[in-house]
Design a protein around this motif. Structure first.
Motif, mmCIF file in Angstrom:
data_model
loop_
_atom_site.group_PDB
_atom_site.id
_atom_site.type_symbol
_atom_site.label_atom_id
_atom_site.label_comp_id
_atom_site.label_asym_id
_atom_site.label_seq_id
_atom_site.Cartn_x
_atom_site.Cartn_y
_atom_site.Cartn_z
ATOM 1 N N ILE A 15 -8.071 -2.934 -9.853
ATOM 2 C CA ILE A 15 -8.064 -2.053 -8.687
ATOM 3 C C ILE A 15 -9.491 -1.678 -8.304
ATOM 4 N N ASN A 19 -10.938 -2.008 -4.601
ATOM 5 C CA ASN A 19 -11.503 -0.881 -3.857
ATOM 6 C C ASN A 19 -12.957 -1.101 -3.470
ATOM 7 N N ARG A 26 -9.054 -4.417 2.192
ATOM 8 C CA ARG A 26 -8.384 -3.582 1.200
ATOM 9 C C ARG A 26 -7.038 -3.060 1.707
ATOM 10 N N TYR A 30 -2.972 -3.171 0.050
ATOM 11 C CA TYR A 30 -2.233 -1.987 -0.400
ATOM 12 C C TYR A 30 -0.970 -1.769 0.423
ATOM 13 N N ILE A 60 -3.063 5.409 3.209
ATOM 14 C CA ILE A 60 -3.545 4.757 1.997
ATOM 15 C C ILE A 60 -4.818 5.463 1.556
ATOM 16 N N ALA A 62 -7.620 4.988 -1.254
ATOM 17 C CA ALA A 62 -8.132 4.028 -2.228
ATOM 18 C C ALA A 62 -9.652 4.138 -2.214
ATOM 19 N N ALA A 69 -5.126 4.247 -6.527
ATOM 20 C CA ALA A 69 -4.778 4.260 -5.101
ATOM 21 C C ALA A 69 -3.440 4.957 -4.928
ATOM 22 N N VAL A 71 -0.280 5.163 -1.883
ATOM 23 C CA VAL A 71 0.280 4.676 -0.631
ATOM 24 C C VAL A 71 1.450 5.577 -0.257
ATOM 25 N N PHE A 164 1.756 -7.387 -5.941
ATOM 26 C CA PHE A 164 0.428 -6.785 -6.081
ATOM 27 C C PHE A 164 -0.191 -7.194 -7.411
#
Length: 275
Positions: A15, A19, A26, A30, A60, A62, A69, A71, A164
């Motif tokens: 991650i 990021n 990005r 996400y 989002i 992040a 992160a 969402v 993901f």
């Protein structure tokens, strides 16, 4: 290759790597954590992330140089509760971890279990409690920590998390069950235990006939009713009410699960359990 040809997205392993990408790269990655069915239901276009009113109900967070992160999808941008909230982070084991999932039906009644009578955040009842709101939620068929009825979408969220995970080149990811019934739900969706299987087995044994937890269902509170041993939600409310305190299990803690995309586990610590 032409100088104007776009560069490929750099290989991602965490991650933190994700990021570090420009936001234009990005954000769509996400956004994949939100199932297509939810975007369609609330009129959000996958490409623009805008709804029919021109709002962006998908949020989002992040941060640059962060290894986490969040969402969130709302029906309307300013709604109090998200329809979907997903928190992810890199675990100490070097793989992604799904640390929190909430799926709320915005048309369903709301229960104020997230605030105590003084208006302080209860962290969904994990640090303090609003007993009257919890009792109301219990009566109406909800489990601990639910502010609204769910939408039966956890399986699709986990499938999105599978994708993901593949983007990061990871073979598995961890899952944090906040409540007992959450762990059972994750079981049904192919998750296994990294830690806490012994606790889950001890709980099942304790709620069996003559077990220590079965005996503690004494109607002393609305959350410890006789008969709660027979269903997942009842057990979960009793555990949330502290029924494990003072027993050999030591309380609801130390449960960590994992899921391997494409290889569902066949684990059941409450065989034939009903919600």
């Amino acid at each position: 290759m032409s100088e104007t040809t776009a560069r490929p997205t750099p290989a991602l392993e965490s991650i933190l790597d994700l990021n570090a990408l420009p936001w234009t790269l990005r954000e769509p990655i996400y956004a994949r954590l939100c199932p297509e069915e939810l975007l369609a239901r609330f009129g959000v276009h996958r490409g623009t992330l805008l709804n029919g009113a021109g709002e962006r109900p998908l949020r989002i967070a992040a941060p640059d140089e962060g290894s986490w992160a969040r969402v969130e999808l709302r029906e309307r941008r300013d709604d109090r509760d998200p329809v979907l909230a997903v928190d992810i982070a890199m675990s100490a084991f070097g793989v992604p971890e799904l640390t929190f999932v909430a799926i709320n039906d915005p048309a369903a009644p709301r229960y104020g279990v997230d605030r105590d009578p003084d208006g302080q955040d209860t962290l969904l009842g994990t640090v303090s409690r609003n007993l009257s709101e919890e009792a109301r939620a219990l009566r109406d068929g909800l489990g601990p920590g639910q502010v609204r009825r769910g939408m039966r979408m956890l399986g699709r969220v986990l499938e999105c998390m599978d994708g993901f995970c593949r983007i990061l080149g990871c073979d598995l990811y961890l899952v944090e069950p906040l409540f007992y019934h959450s762990a059972l739900l994750y079981e049904r969706h192919g998750c296994d235990y990294l830690m806490g299987r012994d606790l889950m087995d001890a709980i099942h044994e304790g709620f069996g006939d003559g077990g220590v937890l079965h005996r503690l269902l004494d109607d002393s509170t609305p959350f410890r009713r006789r008969g709660f041993e027979a269903f997942e939600r009842g057990r979960s409310w009793a555990i949330h009410d502290g029924i494990l305190d003072g027993t050999s299990t030591g309380g609801w803690a130390g449960v960590k699960m994992y899921r391997v995309p494409g290889r569902p586990a066949a684990v059941s610590t409450f065989p034939n359990g009903k919600y």
